[in-house]
Design a protein around this motif. Structure first.
Motif, PDB file in Angstrom:
ATOM      1  N   ASP A  82      11.583  -3.775   2.828  1.00 42.67           N
ATOM      2  CA  ASP A  82      10.492  -4.416   3.572  1.00 42.67           C
ATOM      3  C   ASP A  82      10.682  -5.931   3.534  1.00 42.67           C
ATOM      4  O   ASP A  82      10.297  -6.600   2.571  1.00 42.67           O
ATOM      5  N   MET A 114      10.714   0.709  -0.452  1.00 42.81           N
ATOM      6  CA  MET A 114       9.469   1.141   0.189  1.00 42.81           C
ATOM      7  C   MET A 114       8.829  -0.010   0.942  1.00 42.81           C
ATOM      8  O   MET A 114       9.090  -1.184   0.681  1.00 42.81           O
ATOM      9  N   THR A 115       7.959   0.344   1.905  1.00 46.61           N
ATOM     10  CA  THR A 115       7.160  -0.655   2.595  1.00 46.61           C
ATOM     11  C   THR A 115       5.802  -0.749   1.916  1.00 46.61           C
ATOM     12  O   THR A 115       5.408   0.145   1.158  1.00 46.61           O
ATOM     13  N   ASP A 157       2.927  -0.455   3.327  1.00 46.58           N
ATOM     14  CA  ASP A 157       2.070   0.621   3.829  1.00 46.58           C
ATOM     15  C   ASP A 157       2.322   1.915   3.065  1.00 46.58           C
ATOM     16  O   ASP A 157       1.384   2.663   2.745  1.00 46.58           O
ATOM     17  N   GLU A 158       3.579   2.184   2.766  1.00 48.73           N
ATOM     18  CA  GLU A 158       3.917   3.387   2.010  1.00 48.73           C
ATOM     19  C   GLU A 158       3.362   3.309   0.590  1.00 48.73           C
ATOM     20  O   GLU A 158       2.903   4.317   0.036  1.00 48.73           O
ATOM     21  N   THR A 159       3.392   2.124   0.022  1.00 43.12           N
ATOM     22  CA  THR A 159       2.850   1.940  -1.327  1.00 43.12           C
ATOM     23  C   THR A 159       1.354   2.231  -1.354  1.00 43.12           C
ATOM     24  O   THR A 159       0.861   2.945  -2.237  1.00 43.12           O
ATOM     25  N   GLU A 209      -0.323   4.070   0.708  1.00 44.90           N
ATOM     26  CA  GLU A 209      -0.551   5.484   0.971  1.00 44.90           C
ATOM     27  C   GLU A 209      -0.347   6.297  -0.309  1.00 44.90           C
ATOM     28  O   GLU A 209      -1.091   7.246  -0.585  1.00 44.90           O
ATOM     29  N   LEU A 210       0.653   5.930  -1.087  1.00 46.77           N
ATOM     30  CA  LEU A 210       0.873   6.603  -2.364  1.00 46.77           C
ATOM     31  C   LEU A 210      -0.304   6.367  -3.312  1.00 46.77           C
ATOM     32  O   LEU A 210      -0.717   7.276  -4.042  1.00 46.77           O
TER      33      LEU A 210
END
Length: 382
Positions: free
Chosen positions: A156, A183-184, A186-188, A190-191
């Protein structure tokens, strides 16, 4: 069997200390590693307590953030320790910041914090706890290249934090792990939602954590009352244009708040702590192409002296954390390291960082960097 952190053993036989600031990034790192079966220990360093700053949006390592780190650890079912490092942080980061600012520089305390408290003191704590490594929530990557662990830019690019980690040594890199590098943001988040963490929507840390209202001068006046000395505002020829209440109220490149009338816009070109002068001039005078570095940390595959031959070493460099690297050439002259920025830059100030990269790609390696000792105006470069 090599696990995801690079150790030749099962995750359950690998102890990891996670530096937990109370934010979403480090919380997700702890959650990811716990989910994979590692023996995770969360450690939070209490670095300061400035009253309202501890509950300020975007702060870190203080009251509410420590509480959040505790709650996340409880949710994940991992042990969590809070260590009081206020005195160490004050001496290693806050006081040097104030002293540097009083000298007319533009320091970057986040780099100093990583250099000292986080990657020295916290690393020592991790080793005392018998950890195999220290994991952080920084958006950077590291991997073994030709038998040596290297620091690389993250997936990212918008969250790239390599600028603040250029001073990390080779020895420290061997002990550090950065699970969010691929990771991005946004993915972080979401996790974090998937793990049920209370910090999933928490704002990112902003500005300097120990400056409650974003006013650097207030912090400096509190620590160094003698730093607020009045003086002259002068042009490039030394002509007095006005008066100021202290150079700590100004930064290189500043235009607003000068309080002087002029037929053209004037900008702060430099700050002279010896004469207490604020030197101003036109925007064109802010341009510079060459900078001299101090305190160089080199992470390249070979010594810089070998790589920078008579023509210098071509690479990429940046002097702003928010800008992409640009083409540059590094030379060593009389034992000093100089970086020439091909496209030039404006508003470069002593104290800022110049970080060096192998190229401008997403997979670029961090070759090192240093602090800017001086910027040479473009007009003076042949």
């Amino acid at each position: 069997m090599v696990n995801s952190l690079g150790f030749d053993r099962p995750p359950g036989e690998t102890r990891v200390v996670v530096a937990m600031s109370g934010g979403v990034d480090s919380s997700v790192v702890a959650g990811l590693l716990a989910r994979e079966g590692y023996e995770v220990i969360g450690v939070t360093l209490q670095l300061y307590d400035h009253g309202e700053a501890t509950f300020r949006k975007g702060s870190c390592c203080a009251g509410q953030d420590i509480h959040d780190a505790r709650r996340v650890s409880a949710t994940l079912g991992i042990p969590h320790y809070v260590l009081d490092y206020e005195e160490r942080f004050r001496k290693a980061v806050i006081e040097p910041f104030a002293e540097s600012y009083a000298l007319g520089e533009t320091p970057i305390p986040c780099v100093s914090c990583n250099q000292s408290v986080k990657f020295v003191d916290l690393m020592e704590v991790a080793r005392d706890l018998g950890a195999d490594c220290l994991a952080t929530g920084h958006y950077v990557r590291s991997r073994i290249v030709d038998g040596k662990r290297q620091l690389l830019r993250p997936l990212d690019g918008d969250k790239d934090q390599t600028y603040f980690l250029f001073a990390t040594t080779a020895g420290q890199l061997d002990f550090l792990r950065f699970p969010l590098g691929n990771m991005t943001k946004d993915e972080t988040r979401e996790l974090a939602r998937d793990m049920g963490l209370v910090v999933a929507e928490k704002s990112d840390s902003q500005d300097i954590c120990f400056v409650p209202k974003g006013s650097y001068s207030d912090v400096i006046k509190k620590l160094m009352p003698e730093a607020e000395k009045p003086g002259d505002i002068v042009d490039g020829h030394g002509r007095v244009l006005g008066q100021h209440k202290g150079i700590i109220h100004y930064t290189v490149g500043q235009r607003r708040g000068l309080g002087i009338a002029s037929g053209e816009p004037l900008y702060v070109l430099r700050l002279d702590a010896k004469t207490q002068q604020v030197v101003v001039g036109p925007k064109s005078a802010l341009s510079a192409r060459t900078v001299r570095l101090r305190d160089l940390n080199w992470l390249g595959p070979r010594p810089l002296a070998e790589m920078a031959d008579g023509n210098g070493l071509a690479l990429e460099a940046k002097v702003r954390s928010t800008r992409a690297p640009q083409e540059a050439v590094v030379n060593i002259r009389h034992g000093e390291v100089y970086v020439t920025l091909i496209a030039g830059e404006t508003g470069i100030a002593p104290g800022q960082a110049c970080v060096l990269y192998s190229d401008d790609g997403a997979d670029a390696q961090v070759l090192g960097g240093g602090f800017i000792a001086e910027a040479v105006p473009a007009a003076l470069v042949a």
